[in-house]
Design an enzyme around this catalytic site. Structure first.
Site, mmCIF file in Angstrom:
data_model
loop_
_atom_site.group_PDB
_atom_site.id
_atom_site.type_symbol
_atom_site.label_atom_id
_atom_site.label_comp_id
_atom_site.label_asym_id
_atom_site.label_seq_id
_atom_site.Cartn_x
_atom_site.Cartn_y
_atom_site.Cartn_z
ATOM 1 C CG ASP A 1 41.613 47.376 40.746
ATOM 2 O OD1 ASP A 1 42.103 46.874 41.775
ATOM 3 O OD2 ASP A 1 42.204 47.362 39.639
ATOM 4 C CD GLU B 1 44.503 48.673 46.988
ATOM 5 O OE1 GLU B 1 44.792 49.416 46.038
ATOM 6 O OE2 GLU B 1 43.688 47.754 46.894
ATOM 7 C CG ASP C 1 46.493 42.178 41.069
ATOM 8 O OD1 ASP C 1 45.280 42.002 40.849
ATOM 9 O OD2 ASP C 1 47.094 43.222 40.787
HETATM 10 O O1 MIG Z 1 47.277 46.244 38.663
HETATM 11 O O2 MIG Z 1 42.473 46.989 36.150
HETATM 12 O O3 MIG Z 1 43.622 43.729 40.977
HETATM 13 O O4 MIG Z 1 42.033 42.656 38.955
HETATM 14 O O5 MIG Z 1 42.564 43.466 36.330
HETATM 15 C C1 MIG Z 1 46.489 46.522 37.608
HETATM 16 C C2 MIG Z 1 43.536 46.160 35.894
HETATM 17 C C3 MIG Z 1 45.184 47.130 38.008
HETATM 18 C C4 MIG Z 1 44.435 45.366 39.462
HETATM 19 C C5 MIG Z 1 43.325 44.438 39.807
HETATM 20 C C6 MIG Z 1 43.075 43.537 38.650
HETATM 21 C C7 MIG Z 1 42.740 44.332 37.418
HETATM 22 C C8 MIG Z 1 43.868 45.299 37.101
HETATM 23 N N1 MIG Z 1 44.157 46.134 38.252
#
Ligand code: MIG
Length: 766
Positions: free
Chosen positions: A419, A422, A493
């Site tokens: 995650d 980017e 998200d």
């Molecule tokens: O924006 O790890 O897209 O799936 O649950 C928060 C916490 C950071 C973003 C991910 C989301 C995940 C969340 N993360």
């Protein structure tokens, strides 16, 4: 811009065009793929998407254009200086770096735009100031020149598809987008220009003909698909080379096949990964996890994996486990395994700045983090607070990071979820001049931003493969072209909004056309609160996504299926079970994808490109070629119009027969997702199971639908790479018009089914 073509030369399959002001290289890679390269920034390509040498030996000619053209162009080629001809494409080369591509029948596919750029809309400065006063955002969308760019003719009727995960409709014509991987927590709107992924590939479907363009540039890039002016489209970037691949082929599937030949194909996944996954940001203790697993089984919801979001960590430090809230992760994971549930853990890129934290210290000692231009380790912030960014463009960093995963493999973890890659940052964006590595040279954030997630996924994939020998299951949020080789992806998200359920269809279809075949959305919606009805409808779309995961945000309402009453629970169970019954079909589609690049979820236009009715169809999709899904994606709706393309189709539920090429009203009470099977289909199905391979060597059920058709079914151990050495079976099922089914073995290298049962939902008149 480049002046007259003064000379040209050929060296192997590379043709150099010498213009007065600039040289251009045309590299014929295959009969259908030609690279166009202008070395503005570096002499070599430095592609992050393409691995290995893609040149095939091709017979082609390049010659001075004769007065009367040597092919039957359906349009004048006056002024053409040189012609490059392969067995599939003709490229007419003109002064001033104008290139036009034709197919071998003389149909013009793609011409450079020669006119003046005329924005269809401009606002006067004074007026802009005026409307800004009230807080309106002004988006001029006038004509913008970029240091690197290309402008091409847009013909009447041209439709544009692909470009990864962008919001908005399936057909991107008249819209503009940017490639700059972005973590945007606001509800994703049609007007967004970028999201998490940057996949600079699109397909232009013409009234006659089709082509693709892969614009291999990782800098911030811009795509204007006729928003500026309906007569042309453009792609360009802030920096880098003009490096694009013109991709021909006689059909849309062929274009996708060629694109994935170039950038790679999603490899066959482990079979369990195609099961149902339960997740939530907010499950934060051993007790909660055990409770969720227990309820899944108590409620008879098949499930193969539970995901551990950031709360499993010690202060959000990657490669740690919080031992206060988890008594013994190893035992928990082992207990899950006994129940048939795999564990997937999240791993973010940001490494907490903390003295004594071994990952941080090790990286620091070895110089593994991105730096400021003056040579200090660059610090921003993410979940753990101050954090540093592993420099994944460096092979040494990737190897190091990959080796760290032994922490997880030793605990029994089965997959990794990347995650925030980017990369996201809480203290403002990373400046463009932060120093990152591009393999063997120093580079900048401006160049490496869009491939940060791509390189992280690559590190994770390679590390995991080394450690386990199994097919790695890596989920990534950020992507570049070619990321499909290492990771599957989800769309980030989304929110519990009907508009986001609607968007899931074109978004996943376009990702699939862009090489990312294995994808999914957060079922129920990530942000905001779902409703019983929305969840029931979402699972009816989600059960057809390769990545089938219910996930939501901390702070939003829980959305496990048993929280919404008996009706929703049983609907939910029905669709999870439908998915489990179809697992052999999904697995076959993954095999097809590995061989051809064709995605699992497909827009109808992919297989029916000449049918004008499907070119802008946003609310139906195909799963492979045999299933057509026409879900309900609006609140309160219990009937909808379904378009069926040519051929005979059967209602999956009622078995009613339909003639294609027409619209039909379909009944769709909350428990029904309209679903159609193509005549002649053979659907391979599995018996009822709570998880993949709950039954050791289960029988195969063949659902045989009336009509003529043939189908190839694939089977292997579902886990490792033995199939690449022949350890698999391949069966051909021929559905004959006399009602017989012929089974042939095409390849034998794995154990056989104990039994194959035929099931005929519709009796066939012979
Ligand atoms: O924006 O790890 O897209 O799936 O649950 C928060 C916490 C950071 C973003 C991910 C989301 C995940 C969340 N993360």
């Amino acid at each position: 811009m480049f002046g007259k073509l003064s000379d040209y030369s050929q060296d192997g399959q590379i043709v150099t065009l010498c213009y007065e002001k600039q040289s251009v290289y045309l590299h014929v890679l295959t009969d259908e793929i030609i690279n166009i390269f202008v070395a503005y920034a570096t002499k070599d390509h430095r592609s992050k998407a393409i691995e290995g040498d893609k040149e095939q030996k091709v017979a082609f000619t390049v010659e001075k254009a004769a007065k009367s053209s040597t092919f039957h162009a359906k349009r004048t080629t006056d002024g053409c200086e040189v012609m490059l001809t392969t067995s599939a494409l003709i490229c007419c080369i003109y002064d001033d770096f104008k290139l036009d591509f034709y197919d071998r029948d003389g149909n013009l596919l793609c011409a450079d735009y020669r006119g003046k750029r005329i924005p269809r809309f401009t606002l006067q400065e004074s007026f802009i100031e005026f409307i800004k006063k009230e807080g309106h955002d002004v988006d001029l969308s006038g004509s913008t020149d970029y240091p690197v760019q290309c402008v091409k003719v847009l013909d009447k009727g041209d439709c544009i598809y692909g470009l990864g995960d962008k919001t908005g409709p399936l057909n991107k014509r008249s819209y503009e987008y940017e490639n700059w991987n972005s973590d945007i927590p606001d509800p994703h709107e049609d007007s967004f220009k970028s999201l998490y992924k940057s996949i600079p590939f699109f397909i232009t479907l013409k009234e006659k003909g089709v082509y693709g363009i892969f614009y291999d540039n990782t800098f911030k890039s811009y795509f204007n698909f006729g928003k500026e002016n309906d007569g042309y489209y453009s792609f360009g970037s802030d920096s880098g080379n003009l490096d694009y691949y013109f991709i021909g082929g006689d059909s849309m599937p062929k274009i996708v096949e060629n694109y994935t030949y170039l950038t790679g194909r999603a490899p066959l996944p482990q079979k369990w990964t195609l099961g149902y996954h339960q997740s939530r940001w907010g499950y934060d203790s051993e007790e909660t996890f055990r409770d969720i697993a227990g309820r899944l089984r108590d409620n008879r919801i098949p499930c193969d994996a539970i995901h551990f979001d950031i709360d499993y960590m010690e202060q959000y430090k990657v490669f740690t486990w919080n031992r206060e809230r988890f008594d013994n992760p190893k035992t928990l994971i082992a207990d899950f395994k006994k129940q048939g549930i795999k564990t997937v853990t999240i791993v973010d890129p940001g490494v907490k700045v903390e003295k004594g934290y071994s990952v941080y210290e090790e990286g620091l000692e070895n110089d593994y983090y991105a730096k400021t231009p003056t040579g200090d380790t660059y610090v921003n912030a993410v979940w753990p607070g101050d954090a540093v960014y592993p420099d994944f463009g460096s092979p040494a960093v990737r190897t190091w990071w990959g080796s760290l995963f032994s922490f997880y493999t030793e605990l029994g973890v089965a997959g990794i979820w990347n995650d925030m890659n980017e990369p996201a940052s809480f203290n403002g964006p990373l400046p463009d001049d932060i120093v990152f590595t591009d393999e063997d040279r120093s580079s900048t954030h401006a160049e490496m931003h869009n491939v940060y997630g791509h390189n992280m996924a690559k590190a994770t994939y390679e590390g995991w493969k080394n450690l386990t020998g199994k097919r790695p299951f890596v989920i990534t949020r950020a992507c570049y072209g070619g990321s499909q080789k290492y990771a599957v992806a989800w769309t980030g998200d989304n929110q519990s909004l009907w508009s986001h359920l609607r968007m899931a269809i074109p978004q996943q279809c376009n990702l699939g056309l862009s090489g990312m075949a294995y994808i999914g959305t957060d079922i129920g919606g990530f942000g905001a609160d779902t409703t019983p009805e929305l969840l029931a409808r979402w699972v009816q779309v989600g059960c057809f996504s390769p990545l089938f995961r219910n996930h939501c945000a901390k702070g939003s309402m829980n959305q496990e299926p048993w929280l919404f009453g008996e009706e929703v629970l049983s609907i939910y169970r029905k669709y999870v079970k439908l998915r489990y019954s179809l697992l052999p079909y999904f697995y076959d589609l993954c095999r097809v994808c590995e061989q051809t690049g064709l995605p699992v979820i497909r827009p109808l236009v992919l297989h029916y490109e000449n049918d004008i009715n499907v070119r802008n169809l946003n609310d139906e999709f195909l799963v492979g070629e045999s299933l057509l899904v026409a879900p309900v994606v609006d609140q309160g709706v219990t009937k909808r119009l379904v378009y069926l393309p040519e051929g005979i189709w059967y209602d999956y539920w009622t078995h009613e027969k339909y003639e294609g090429g027409q619209y039909y009203p379909a009944d769709a009470p909350l428990s029904v997702c309209p679903l159609y099977v193509k005549a002649g289909a053979v659907l391979p199905k599995a018996p009822d199971q709570m998880y993949v391979d709950e039954i050791v060597n289960p029988k195969l059920i063949l659902e045989v639908w009336p009509g003529i058709g043939s189908y190839v079914h694939y089977r292997d151990n579902g886990e490792d790479f033995a199939y690449r050495n022949g350890a698999y079976n391949e069966y051909l099922f021929e559905n004959r018009d006399d009602g017989n089914l012929i089974i042939k073995k095409l390849h034998e290298g794995y154990e056989d089914y104990p039994k194959i049962t035929l099931c005929r939902p519709v009796s066939q008149d012979i």
